[in-house]
Structures are given as structure tokens and as C-alpha cells.
Design an enzyme around this catalytic site. Structure first.
Site, PDB file in Angstrom:
ATOM      1  N   GLY A 195     -45.455  60.928 -30.584  1.00  0.00           N
ATOM      2  CA  GLY A 195     -44.923  60.030 -29.720  1.00  0.00           C
ATOM      3  C   GLY A 195     -44.180  58.948 -30.218  1.00  0.00           C
ATOM      4  O   GLY A 195     -44.502  58.671 -31.873  1.00  0.00           O
ATOM      5  N   GLN A 241     -39.728  51.138 -32.187  1.00  0.00           N
ATOM      6  CA  GLN A 241     -39.816  51.948 -33.585  1.00  0.00           C
ATOM      7  C   GLN A 241     -38.295  52.436 -33.920  1.00  0.00           C
ATOM      8  O   GLN A 241     -38.241  53.168 -34.894  1.00  0.00           O
ATOM      9  CB  GLN A 241     -40.797  53.203 -33.422  1.00  0.00           C
ATOM     10  CG  GLN A 241     -42.045  52.843 -33.371  1.00  0.00           C
ATOM     11  CD  GLN A 241     -43.079  53.895 -33.218  1.00  0.00           C
ATOM     12  OE1 GLN A 241     -43.265  54.613 -32.205  1.00  0.00           O
ATOM     13  NE2 GLN A 241     -43.583  54.223 -34.393  1.00  0.00           N
ATOM     14  N   CYS A 285     -49.277  56.666 -37.669  1.00  0.00           N
ATOM     15  CA  CYS A 285     -47.953  56.054 -36.987  1.00  0.00           C
ATOM     16  C   CYS A 285     -46.860  56.291 -37.834  1.00  0.00           C
ATOM     17  O   CYS A 285     -46.860  56.326 -38.954  1.00  0.00           O
ATOM     18  CB  CYS A 285     -48.416  54.664 -36.985  1.00  0.00           C
ATOM     19  SG  CYS A 285     -47.183  53.702 -36.062  1.00  0.00           S
ATOM     20  N   LEU A 286     -45.792  56.855 -37.079  1.00  0.00           N
ATOM     21  CA  LEU A 286     -44.399  57.019 -37.726  1.00  0.00           C
ATOM     22  C   LEU A 286     -43.911  55.694 -38.458  1.00  0.00           C
ATOM     23  O   LEU A 286     -43.438  55.849 -39.437  1.00  0.00           O
ATOM     24  CB  LEU A 286     -43.461  57.413 -36.899  1.00  0.00           C
ATOM     25  CG  LEU A 286     -43.803  58.864 -36.330  1.00  0.00           C
ATOM     26  CD1 LEU A 286     -42.637  59.192 -35.134  1.00  0.00           C
ATOM     27  CD2 LEU A 286     -44.100  60.053 -37.236  1.00  0.00           C
ATOM     28  N   HIS A 289     -51.763  54.741 -27.850  1.00  0.00           N
ATOM     29  CA  HIS A 289     -51.103  54.038 -29.010  1.00  0.00           C
ATOM     30  C   HIS A 289     -49.711  53.806 -28.803  1.00  0.00           C
ATOM     31  O   HIS A 289     -49.243  52.675 -29.233  1.00  0.00           O
ATOM     32  CB  HIS A 289     -50.934  55.409 -30.225  1.00  0.00           C
ATOM     33  CG  HIS A 289     -50.419  55.154 -31.195  1.00  0.00           C
ATOM     34  ND1 HIS A 289     -51.002  55.021 -32.552  1.00  0.00           N
ATOM     35  CD2 HIS A 289     -49.224  54.997 -31.672  1.00  0.00           C
ATOM     36  CE1 HIS A 289     -50.244  54.793 -33.402  1.00  0.00           C
ATOM     37  NE2 HIS A 289     -48.784  54.810 -33.036  1.00  0.00           N
ATOM     38  N   GLU A 290     -49.008  54.578 -27.873  1.00  0.00           N
ATOM     39  CA  GLU A 290     -47.598  54.210 -27.786  1.00  0.00           C
ATOM     40  C   GLU A 290     -47.594  53.036 -26.852  1.00  0.00           C
ATOM     41  O   GLU A 290     -46.562  52.129 -27.007  1.00  0.00           O
ATOM     42  CB  GLU A 290     -46.772  55.319 -27.073  1.00  0.00           C
ATOM     43  CG  GLU A 290     -46.564  56.701 -28.084  1.00  0.00           C
ATOM     44  CD  GLU A 290     -46.228  56.433 -29.558  1.00  0.00           C
ATOM     45  OE1 GLU A 290     -45.357  55.358 -29.483  1.00  0.00           O
ATOM     46  OE2 GLU A 290     -46.789  56.960 -30.183  1.00  0.00           O
ATOM     47  N   HIS A 329     -47.908  49.877 -28.835  1.00  0.00           N
ATOM     48  CA  HIS A 329     -46.737  49.562 -29.516  1.00  0.00           C
ATOM     49  C   HIS A 329     -46.012  48.741 -28.617  1.00  0.00           C
ATOM     50  O   HIS A 329     -45.071  47.577 -29.120  1.00  0.00           O
ATOM     51  CB  HIS A 329     -45.830  50.673 -29.830  1.00  0.00           C
ATOM     52  CG  HIS A 329     -45.989  51.412 -31.196  1.00  0.00           C
ATOM     53  ND1 HIS A 329     -45.435  50.681 -32.230  1.00  0.00           N
ATOM     54  CD2 HIS A 329     -46.382  52.655 -31.474  1.00  0.00           C
ATOM     55  CE1 HIS A 329     -45.807  51.311 -33.276  1.00  0.00           C
ATOM     56  NE2 HIS A 329     -46.427  52.782 -32.804  1.00  0.00           N
TER      57      HIS A 329
END
Length: 222
Positions: free
Chosen positions: A81, A86, A132-133, A174-175, A178
């Protein structure tokens, strides 16, 4: 969110696109093929630590292009995701392409997501590894509810209700987090957070190099 695949079985393994079962969906998704890869922000950048603005203009070429670019970036980064902040865009929007414990692939995007408050009765937390990216490399165990319902809109302003269990629920949670300016490392204790950042510092160059190589290979194919 960084990808973490699981095995298992499900009565219906069809791909879910925007929450609806379909017989097939290309991999990568069509949006990823159309989009351009953008730079992924890294923990410490200011845009990651504040609440994002609501999407107010739907059905625009700019919003469609952003969704496509986010899918392309997610694919190159091998993630599950990706939120708009991001890729350094201050909007409440995220995309996903992930496979849950039962082997079901989920693909889609949502703007202005709001998570339903899980009922206390029957609420169950799963403690599993999460990455996480924007924190390239490390995974840490983070407890999250095993079921999530996100309500929002698609890029054209159509109302959406996206429901997930297990790993996909974790992705939705999670997203959405963010977009409120929070990362999974904010859920860790001080010492574990410091250890996570040290691990990231040691692995980040390799992770970014792999992303760059995948982006280059993609450009050569197109």
C-alpha cells in the site's frame, strides 16, 4: 506499507478490485502500467508527520494521474500500500495491491478514508510483522485489529466501502494512519523505535538501489 505475504485458503479467491470480486486483474495493475514512478518520501520529512488535506476535486485528470503514478511507484517498490504523502502529495488518498492470508489479491484506491470504530465485543488484535516503504528495510511486530472497514470515495467521487480482514485489514489501517501523519514506528517504544531507525540506516541504501534497478528495468521495457 511494505509487503508481507501469507499462505492459506479461502472459499473465494477471486481478485477484489475496489472491494468487488472480479475474475482477473493483470499484474501489475493497469494503473501501474500507465503511471510514472515517483520518489518515495523517507521518515523525518515534514509531510509525513501532519494530517493530509481532504480531496475536494474529483474526476480530474490530475487526480487520475496521481492514482496511476502511485500504483506505478508501489509496484516498483514491491509494496502492499502507498499513501499520497509518501510521494510528497498532501492529499488524503492511498492505493493498495496486496495479497491476504487466504491468497486473495486486493487492488484499489480510496480518497478521504475513515475507518469504522471496531466494536469492543469480538474485537481481536493481531500481533504481526509490519514494514513501511518510508522506513526502508526493517519490520516490527505491531498489534492491530484483525478486521477493518474503510469508508471514502474513488477518484471520480463515487462512495466506497472497503472491508478487509487479517493482512488486508492491517494495510487499510496502516495507510489510513499515514494520512493522519503517523507511521508504524510511532507505535513503538523509545528503544525499539531507535533500534528500528538504526536498522533502517544500515539497510536503506540497498533497498533504494533495488527500487532504482526495478524502475530502470521498467523504463527500458516501455
Amino acid at each position: 506499507m511494505a509487503v508481507r505475504l501469507h499462505g492459506g485458503a479461502s472459499p473465494d479467491r477471486r481478485v477484489r478490485v475496489q472491494g468487488e470480486p472480479v475474475d482477473s486483474c493483470p499484474h501489475p495493475a493497469p494503473e501501474a502500467e500507465r503511471g510514472a514512478v515517483r520518489r518515495i518520501t523517507v521518515i523525518g520529512e515534514e509531510i509525513l508527520s501532519r494530517r493530509c488535506r481532504d480531496v475536494t476535486e474529483f474526476g480530474t485528470p490530475e487526480l487520475s494521474r496521481l492514482v496511476d503514478d502511485m500504483f506505478a511507484t508501489l509496484h516498483v517498490a514491491e509494496g502492499a500500500g502507498l499513501a499520497a504523502n509518501q510521494v510528497d502529495v498532501d492529499l488524503r488518498l492511498f492505493v493498495w495491491d496486496c495479497t491476504d492470508e487466504w491468497g486473495v489479491r486486493h487492488v484499489g484506491h480510496i480518497a478521504n478514508p475513515v475507518l469504522d470504530e471496531p466494536p469492543a465485543a469480538g474485537r481481536r488484535l493481531l500481533e504481526e510483522g509490519e514494514g513501511c516503504l518510508t522506513v526502508p528495510g526493517p519490520y516490527r511486530t505491531v498489534p492491530r485489529p484483525d478486521h477493518a472497514v474503510a469508508r471514502g470515495y474513488d477518484k471520480d467521487g463515487k462512495p466506497l466501502v472497503i472491508e478487509g480482514s487479517g493482512y488486508f485489514a492491517r494495510c487499510l489501517e496502516h495507510e489510513t494512519e499515514h494520512l493522519h501523519g503517523r507511521l508504524y514506528v510511532d507505535r513503538l517504544g523509545r528503544r525499539e523505535r531507535q533500534a528500528t531507525l538504526r536498522e533502517m540506516a544500515g539497510s536503506m541504501d540497498g533497498v533504494l538501489a533495488r527500487r532504482a534497478a526495478r524502475a530502470g528495468a521498467r523504463d527500458r521495457r516501455s
